[in-house]
Design an enzyme around this catalytic site. Sequence first.
Site, short mmCIF file in Angstrom:
data_model
loop_
_atom_site.label_atom_id
_atom_site.label_comp_id
_atom_site.label_asym_id
_atom_site.label_seq_id
_atom_site.Cartn_x
_atom_site.Cartn_y
_atom_site.Cartn_z
N ASP A 142 3.68 11.76 -4.22
CA ASP A 142 2.22 11.75 -4.36
C ASP A 142 1.55 12.49 -3.21
O ASP A 142 1.84 12.24 -2.04
CB ASP A 142 1.69 10.31 -4.37
CG ASP A 142 1.98 9.61 -5.69
OD1 ASP A 142 2.27 10.30 -6.67
OD2 ASP A 142 1.89 8.37 -5.73
N ASP A 162 0.86 -1.18 0.00
CA ASP A 162 0.00 0.00 0.00
C ASP A 162 0.90 1.23 0.00
O ASP A 162 1.99 1.21 0.59
CB ASP A 162 -0.89 -0.02 1.25
CG ASP A 162 -1.73 1.24 1.39
OD1 ASP A 162 -2.78 1.31 0.76
OD2 ASP A 162 -1.31 2.15 2.13
N HIS A 168 -10.24 3.05 -12.72
CA HIS A 168 -11.10 2.32 -11.80
C HIS A 168 -12.23 1.59 -12.51
O HIS A 168 -13.10 1.01 -11.85
CB HIS A 168 -11.65 3.26 -10.72
CG HIS A 168 -10.60 3.70 -9.75
ND1 HIS A 168 -9.96 2.83 -8.91
CD2 HIS A 168 -10.04 4.92 -9.50
CE1 HIS A 168 -9.06 3.49 -8.19
NE2 HIS A 168 -9.10 4.75 -8.53
#
Length: 798
Positions: free
Chosen positions: A638, A528, A734
């Site tokens: 990010d 992650d 997505h």
Amino acid sequence: MYKYPQNISPPSLTSLASRTSQVFLPVLHPKSTMASHIVGYPRMGPKRELKFALESFWDKKSSAEDLQKVAADLRSSIWKQMAGAGIKYIPSNTFSYYDQVLDTTAMLGAVPPRYGWNGGEIGFDTYFSMARGNASLPAMEMTKWFDTNYHFIVPELEPNMKFSYASHKAVTEYKEAKALGIDTVPVLIGPVSYLLMSKPAKGVDKSFSVLSLLGNILPVYKEVVAELKAAGASWIQFDEPTLVLDLDSHQLQAFTHAYSDLEASLSGLNVLIETYFADIPAGAYKTVTALKGVSAFGFDLVRGTKTLELIKSAGFPSGKFLFAGVVDGRNIWSNDLTASLSTLHALEATVGKDKLVVSTSCSLLHTAVDLVNETKLDDEIKSWLAFAAQKLVEVNALAKALAGHKDEAFSANAAAQASRKSSSRVNNAAVQKAAAALRGSDHRRKTNVSARLDAQQKKLNLPILPTTTIGSFPQTIELRRVRREYKANKISEDEYVKAIKEEISKVVKLQEELDIDVLVHGEPERNDMVEYFGEQMQGIAFTVNGWVQSYGSRCVKPPIIYGDVSRPKAMTVFWSSMAQSMTSRPMKGMLTGPVTILNWSFVRNDQPRFETCYQIALAIKEEVEDLEVAGIQVIQIDEAALREGLPLRKSEQAFYLEWAVHSFRITNCGVKDTTQIHTHMCYSNFNDIIHSIIDMDADVITIENSRSDEKLLSVFRDGVKYGAGIGPGVYDIHSPRIPSTEEIADRINKMLAVLETNILWVNPDCGLKTRKYPEVMPALTNMVAAAKLLRTQLASAK
């Protein structure tokens, strides 16, 4: 909507636990009738049971009935758990297969025409097409739910839309709980908040007000209410979280109109209006507490730090219930029971003890499920925490204490609070000193972005419309297995490094074959984007099963920032250097920024958030400078969650943006002009903070654009000048849908209409981690082809 099998016999808590290892095992108190309430509860399950059932169904490996059975088991277990913990007001209809706002869209039959729905009960095909898109149709827009990391599906409305009662989910689930002997409080997204969170459909005139549809949707709400009353419901909860926003008088009047219109239908029901996530403004408080036919009001007294004084100064309507949100639904720290009880006692004088109900500050959807499943957290840190299951116990303990029956939970809680305050693990004097020294400087790079871009182009020699991706590549089953076995010491470090190196090599070659200009290593070593970094920092702890839903089946495991944060050693240099050695093209070093690490973590609540953010920024700064020394010329930091942390009230936003943007600049203020700093943002409304984004002073920003109907571009049409490199996403990652070369080229042309050719980049909306290679390869092939097509056209036009 969802049609459940007629003869489901939901299993007992014990039988479900036998299938899912340890499921929902809080310390249970004898059933009581104390005034306790839960706004909502996590729906994924303690071991992500719903996630796996959903993904199996989407992959056509299981049936709709299989998915419905898992869902029914989870709902049954949750209701029984709350009843066993002594909760009086237990919510239903807070379960969702994807998103509660999408459920409301289904209830209202507000299906965009492109999905070809022809009426009747909305089924999985239409529902999941709206959520995820399909082979031929794009999904609806997805954006952040207020200032959380949860995402909702944005309703698309138009003036002549026909609404109809098309999903009986709320009534079905109420009856389902009742069949178990549990009387619940059905929860609906309130009509005004639903509209305020909607947007005009594509092509609709900008002057169209979605609130003009209020009278059109209220008949459906009346039908739902009538069915709930007929089924035996005595309470109903309307979530109206938009009441905490800065609303104008017209918007506030919509609440008065809506509930006046519903008053006759609601007769005979106790009606709770629930708000959360911030203080309720005085004007909204006056409006909501004057609503006709409403029995109770729920307020967040954790994030709403001024609401207590507002209630005391403005008064509270006589005979009404106050649902006091004193147990934090958005963090995992154990409640200070003594302090919360003091707050409750302070409310008694205004509200009256018999009208005061102990509640959570918001739905527990935003916290992890059950601490009992955390076998690897050490006992000291574990004693400081409370997940959703433990928060049920806290709510009940406070309700009992309010009724004069304080139990042993208070003494144990006091000891845990004292332990945390005095622990040597929490405070690091060196880190605090370094963070304090940051004050007094704005930490900007020495030259302006235009000069830096010129220096970088001389070194990188990129074509116009350079192509890149956002960072991650698909995480295959094999890749996950390798990481899992390494973590469990089933393979050696050498075997692990070899496997990851092979994956990086594969990803690098794929990008070279696709002819992408600036490469990424694919992040195969990362579970992650926040957890990976947090695991390598001091002051941060991690869970095994502390999953929280982000959107759909996507769950994250937020780090627990319990103390001062520092970086003991380099975190990414080894892998980035390895990847750069495999290619002559620029290889991005990939980092997660300090604001995103902060906003996607459970953050310590014993110091201001900006102090913790500055500490993380210093740790990332060290990593940036080590990457530069190692020869990495392009470094992406990010900040996907920067917009997400923006306070809901405008009066508080400037201060947040000041320290958040400053934190980002701290990370890269020391690099050379020739080192190109990228950042990435996604799935939020960025137009209102565009000037703060410019102030971040990144060389290149890649930003989500395609799923939100390219509304980002409107800010540039309105005259905002952006001089740095920018890559608005050209396709939605997505969705499994593969865009054509022509579609992507059309998107790029729209960008070129408002942005200079020499600053435009071509990239997807977000990382590719959740997609499969059969989707990724043709999509990227088309993306590169579109960029080359536009380059040719631009060259011939000169």
